[in-house]
Design a protein around this motif. Structure first.
Motif, PDB file in Angstrom:
ATOM      1  N   SER A 190      -0.469   2.297 -17.808  1.00  0.00           N
ATOM      2  CA  SER A 190      -1.503   3.168 -18.367  1.00  0.00           C
ATOM      3  C   SER A 190      -2.669   3.339 -17.404  1.00  0.00           C
ATOM      4  O   SER A 190      -3.138   2.385 -16.772  1.00  0.00           O
ATOM      5  CB  SER A 190      -2.027   2.595 -19.685  1.00  0.00           C
ATOM      6  N   GLN A 191      -3.123   4.567 -17.292  1.00  0.00           N
ATOM      7  CA  GLN A 191      -4.294   4.861 -16.475  1.00  0.00           C
ATOM      8  C   GLN A 191      -5.525   5.102 -17.351  1.00  0.00           C
ATOM      9  O   GLN A 191      -6.523   5.678 -16.893  1.00  0.00           O
ATOM     10  CB  GLN A 191      -4.011   6.092 -15.602  1.00  0.00           C
ATOM     11  N   ALA A 192      -5.433   4.657 -18.602  1.00  0.00           N
ATOM     12  CA  ALA A 192      -6.562   4.803 -19.519  1.00  0.00           C
ATOM     13  C   ALA A 192      -7.760   4.034 -18.987  1.00  0.00           C
ATOM     14  O   ALA A 192      -7.621   2.894 -18.517  1.00  0.00           O
ATOM     15  CB  ALA A 192      -6.176   4.306 -20.908  1.00  0.00           C
ATOM     16  N   ASP A 193      -8.938   4.636 -19.083  1.00  0.00           N
ATOM     17  CA  ASP A 193     -10.153   3.991 -18.589  1.00  0.00           C
ATOM     18  C   ASP A 193     -10.921   3.311 -19.716  1.00  0.00           C
ATOM     19  O   ASP A 193     -12.147   3.216 -19.688  1.00  0.00           O
ATOM     20  CB  ASP A 193     -11.040   5.016 -17.864  1.00  0.00           C
ATOM     21  N   PHE A 194     -10.184   2.835 -20.716  1.00  0.00           N
ATOM     22  CA  PHE A 194     -10.765   2.076 -21.829  1.00  0.00           C
ATOM     23  C   PHE A 194      -9.725   1.051 -22.267  1.00  0.00           C
ATOM     24  O   PHE A 194      -8.527   1.228 -22.005  1.00  0.00           O
ATOM     25  CB  PHE A 194     -11.152   3.010 -22.986  1.00  0.00           C
ATOM     26  N   PRO A 195     -10.125  -0.039 -22.910  1.00  0.00           N
ATOM     27  CA  PRO A 195      -9.168  -1.096 -23.253  1.00  0.00           C
ATOM     28  C   PRO A 195      -8.239  -0.697 -24.398  1.00  0.00           C
ATOM     29  O   PRO A 195      -8.696  -0.281 -25.469  1.00  0.00           O
ATOM     30  CB  PRO A 195     -10.063  -2.281 -23.639  1.00  0.00           C
ATOM     31  N   ILE A 196      -6.919  -0.807 -24.172  1.00  0.00           N
ATOM     32  CA  ILE A 196      -5.920  -0.575 -25.213  1.00  0.00           C
ATOM     33  C   ILE A 196      -4.977  -1.767 -25.249  1.00  0.00           C
ATOM     34  O   ILE A 196      -4.847  -2.513 -24.279  1.00  0.00           O
ATOM     35  CB  ILE A 196      -5.119   0.725 -24.974  1.00  0.00           C
ATOM     36  N   GLU A 197      -4.308  -1.939 -26.379  1.00  0.00           N
ATOM     37  CA  GLU A 197      -3.359  -3.036 -26.527  1.00  0.00           C
ATOM     38  C   GLU A 197      -2.302  -2.669 -27.550  1.00  0.00           C
ATOM     39  O   GLU A 197      -2.369  -1.603 -28.187  1.00  0.00           O
ATOM     40  CB  GLU A 197      -4.075  -4.320 -26.937  1.00  0.00           C
TER      41      GLU A 197
END
Length: 288
Positions: A190-197
């Motif tokens: 993932s290149q998301a710029d926020f924390p995911i799980e």
């Protein structure tokens, strides 16, 4: 018995094809070169071709392709001659499916990607009705979108994959359902710029299949792939590859500790071979 007779017939036909020119088998080049989700379908396709004895060259297309472009290119007979995709009636009407589920139905077992700051909000969910209080995000042209909507979920959509994470980031959606065969590599890449799980307590399951598809006119290639997959099923090589890749993911999903809600799939084509138990992982036995 019918499968055995069919295989014998196809094998005789393929004995001629096997000595013909090299088959150029072209599949869609992924948008992201680091995307590992294609490794297993490519390995399964290679296994099927090897089982038949045909001479082949397996390669990706020159141009990168989102799913929508790949589907339209295959239907038009341009650039590619095979792809793998989740089935629905529309796709089966436009393309020729090889009705052997590549992932043995695991594509319909969905865990949830969630914004880390929102994890606490879903802990109270104990029923399917409670899960419906959360907004889902899916691709605009994905069959899953229609399935979730038909089961009473509000679904936000985006035309391109990166935009789905933007909807999570902006809190326009709460959960991103992904199959257990996709979710860990997607989280890793993932290149998301926020924390995911990955949410740890819930899952949903609906009967569906991901197939290899070819152009409707490409009957010989369809028969080659189908014959190879049937042979791999019969000699155990199919399940060997399937379990080698997916047993660690099944274990990692910790399914016995999850509440798994079973959904209906109103767009599942009538010819889906649900009665062939050997083609499916027994997910239905653990869902409620």
């Amino acid at each position: 018995m019918k499968v055995t007779l069919w295989l014998t017939s196809i094998s005789l036909s393929l004995s001629i094809v096997a000595h013909a020119a090299v088959w150029d088998v072209v599949y869609p080049r992924p948008i992201n070169e680091a995307d590992k989700r294609n490794e297993y379908p490519i390995a399964m396709l290679k296994l099927a071709l090897q089982q038949t004895g045909v001479k082949f060259q397996l390669r990706e297309s020159v141009s990168r392709m989102e799913q929508g472009k790949a589907l339209s290119s295959l239907a038009a007979g341009r650039e590619i001659n095979v792809l793998w995709s989740m089935t629905d009636s529309n796709r089966e009407s436009q393309l020729m499916p090889i009705r052997i589920p590549i992932f043995k139905g695991l594509i319909g077992l969905r865990l949830f990607l969630i914004k880390s700051t929102n994890v606490g909000d879903i802990q109270r969910v104990a029923t399917l009705a409670g899960l419906r209080d959360f907004t889902l995000v899916q691709g605009r042209d994905w069959p899953d979108t229609k399935i979730f909507q038909a089961n009473g979920f509000e679904v936000m959509t985006a035309p391109y994959y990166p935009g789905l994470f933007d909807l999570l980031k902006q809190d326009q959606a709460d959960l991103f359902p992904r199959s257990i065969v996709e979710i860990w590599p997607e989280l890793e890449n993932s290149q998301a710029d926020f924390p995911i799980e990955i949410e740890q307590k819930l899952a949903v399951y609906y009967p569906t299949a991901m197939y290899f598809f070819v152009n409707k006119k490409n009957v010989i290639l369809a028969n080659i792939i189908r014959s190879g997959m049937e042979k791999a099923l019969a000699n155990g090589e199919f399940d060997k590859l399937f379990l080698q890749v997916h047993q660690p993911l099944i274990d990692k999903a910790n399914l016995s500790q999850r509440t798994i809600f079973k959904l209906t799939n109103p767009i599942l084509p009538k010819l889906t071979p649900l009665d062939r138990e050997a083609l499916w992982y027994p997910i239905a036995d653990i869902s409620q």
